[in-house]
Write a protein that holds these residues in place. Structure first.
Motif, short mmCIF file in Angstrom:
data_model
loop_
_atom_site.label_atom_id
_atom_site.label_comp_id
_atom_site.label_asym_id
_atom_site.label_seq_id
_atom_site.Cartn_x
_atom_site.Cartn_y
_atom_site.Cartn_z
N PRO A 63 22.23 0.55 29.21
CA PRO A 63 23.11 0.30 30.35
C PRO A 63 24.40 1.11 30.36
N LYS A 64 24.99 1.41 29.20
CA LYS A 64 26.30 2.06 29.17
C LYS A 64 26.21 3.57 29.39
N PHE A 65 25.33 4.25 28.66
CA PHE A 65 25.24 5.71 28.74
C PHE A 65 24.06 6.20 29.58
N GLY A 66 23.11 5.32 29.86
CA GLY A 66 21.92 5.73 30.62
C GLY A 66 21.06 6.71 29.85
N ASP A 67 20.95 6.51 28.54
CA ASP A 67 20.21 7.43 27.68
C ASP A 67 19.09 6.70 26.94
#
Length: 158
Positions: free
Chosen positions: A15-19
């Motif tokens: 959710p935070k970095f989309g990685d």
């Protein structure tokens, strides 16, 4: 082989970095299905690493990826029996396994480190890996040395 290869599971980005790599790391870090705690540990560790990453002039995610890349082995040795003798045969590692090994080594050696919280230990291991030092980097170097020492048996590759 008798059975078909199992389908690759799709890993959703975090959710935070989309990685996807971060999610894969969290899945390996997770214990007893506590995924939210594992995300918390990793994000906390990356927050602790952030000042060092900004000194280098890089975003935290890029710093983390470079650290993982530094501890990623490219060759390993596999045991192979030939005529009653067992040889350590150096083989190339497939790309998915390379990433998996580097993630597992970083987590393993983070857990072995001395420190207060897991996020502190993980942050210290990330910084060490970025600087080409630490236990995870040493493990990679040892794997490469073993492969180099047994290069004479490379013709037994399967």
């Amino acid at each position: 082989m008798r059975k078909a290869k199992p389908k690759k599971r799709i890993i959703l980005p975090d959710p935070k970095f989309g990685d996807v790599l971060v999610t894969q790391f969290v899945n390996n870090l997770m214990v007893d299905g506590k995924k939210s705690i594992a995300f918390g540990i990793l994000y906390d560790a990356l927050d602790k690493v952030a000042p060092k990453a900004e000194k280098e002039g890089k975003p935290v995610l890029e710093f983390f990826k470079k650290a993982l890349e530094n501890i990623t082995p490219s060759v390993e040795v596999k045991s192979r029996r030939v005529g009653g003798a067992t040889f350590q045969v150096p083989t190339e590692i497939r790309p998915e396994r390379k990433v998996s090994l580097s993630i597992k080594n970083m987590i393993l050696f983070s857990r072995k480190r001395s420190g207060h919280s897991m996020s502190e230990k993980l942050a210290a291991e990330i910084v060490a890996a970025y600087n080409n030092e630490g236990a995870a980097f040493k493990k990679k170097e040892d794997m490469h040395k073993m492969a180099e020492a047994n290069r004479a048996f490379a013709h037994f590759r399967f």
